[in-house]
Design a protein around this motif. Structure first.
Motif: not given
Length: 292
Positions: A29-32, A251-254, A259-267, A269-276
């Motif tokens: 997960r962390y590498e993704a 931008g690189k993070l996005r 590429r890793s098919n990670i679910v995320w939202q932008e709110r 001006g910040a990128i939010h990634i829920p638990t997994a």
């Protein structure tokens, strides 16, 4: 000289403890997410970690139960770290954010302070564990921990004193493909806001500052945001909820997340990634110049 109390602490955050069911799943997960993950390391009391180290001197510690016999023995020996880990896993599950560790030069003195404040969470723990560098070199690290908590269950804090660390070649990389350089803040859900403010203020040795949603306590290198949770009425328990990172290149993070098919939202001006699975807290990424 001003008579006003300082609002930024001299006490620094060391790392976040994030229980996981499997180190292999956590590593994947962390590498993704674009993090560089250190080699697995085992504790003598049955847990193991696969840490993510940052340039600001903080780190994340995904923590799994790796040797159940040693873990049971540590429970029988009343090892404070394992008792709290077991309590967390029983009440919150095997995936989460259980503890916040603070840097210290004297864990024994911290333990006495926690006893006097009524927030001690057990006897200090001293241990050594082997180290393995990226180049294959080996060594040893020795630690002493002192424990504190406002309640018998839920999240806890401890101070972490480094007694010894062998010099090794290669070093552990703190460079990450996602551009993260360190922690900006930690978010905590609390039942009783006043109790939580007093608790974290004592840890940081600075007063809490009121905010629209609760309060903030500013440690030297990281802010701790407290938010009252209606689902925890009249409870002294704390539940660590989210980690906010300083990110040099969103931008690189996005690109990595896509590429890793990670679910995320932008709110805001910040990128939010829920638990997994393998990631027990919400992760928030902000550009380096954003305030915590």
């Amino acid at each position: 000289m001003s008579d006003r109390a300082p609002t930024t602490s001299t006490v620094a955050i060391d790392h976040c403890v994030l229980p996981v069911a499997s180190l292999a799943v956590a590593r994947e997960r962390y590498e993704a997410l674009g993090f560089t993950v250190a080699p697995d390391a085992l504790h003598p009391f049955g847990t193991g970690n696969a840490c993510i180290f940052f340039a600001d001197g903080t780190y994340l510690e995904p923590l799994a139960v790796c040797d159940r016999t040693a873990y049971r023995d540590a429970l029988s020996d009343q090892n404070s770290f394992i008792l709290r880990d077991k309590s967390f896993r029983q009440t919150q599950g095997n995936e989460g954010f259980s503890a916040l560790a603070l840097k210290t030069d004297d864990a024994r003195a911290d333990h006495e302070r926690f006893l006097l404040s009524g927030n001690s969470a057990g006897a200090p723990v001293e241990f050594a564990r082997p180290l393995k560098g990226p180049d294959g070199s080996t060594g040893e690290a020795r630690f002493r921990l002192a424990f504190s908590a406002p309640a018998g269950t839920g999240g806890f804090c401890f101070t972490c004193q480094r007694l010894h660390r062998s010099a090794m070649g290669g070093g552990t990389s703190s460079r990450h493909g996602n551009g993260v350089s360190g922690l900006l803040s930690v978010s905590v859900k609390v039942g009783d806001l006043e109790t939580a403010q007093i608790y974290f203020s004592k840890l940081a040795c600075v007063p809490a500052i009121g905010t629209e949603t609760g309060a903030v306590v500013r440690f030297r290198n990281c802010a701790v945001h407290l938010e009252q949770d209606p689902a925890m009425p009249d409870s002294d328990e704390i539940r660590f909820d989210a980690v906010t990172f300083s990110c040099a290149d969103p931008g690189k993070l996005r690109q990595i997340l896509t590429r890793s098919n990670i679910v995320w939202q932008e709110r805001n001006g910040a990128i939010h990634i829920p638990t997994a699975p393998g990631q027990g807290a919400t992760f928030i990424f902000k550009e380096n110049d954003h305030e915590a």
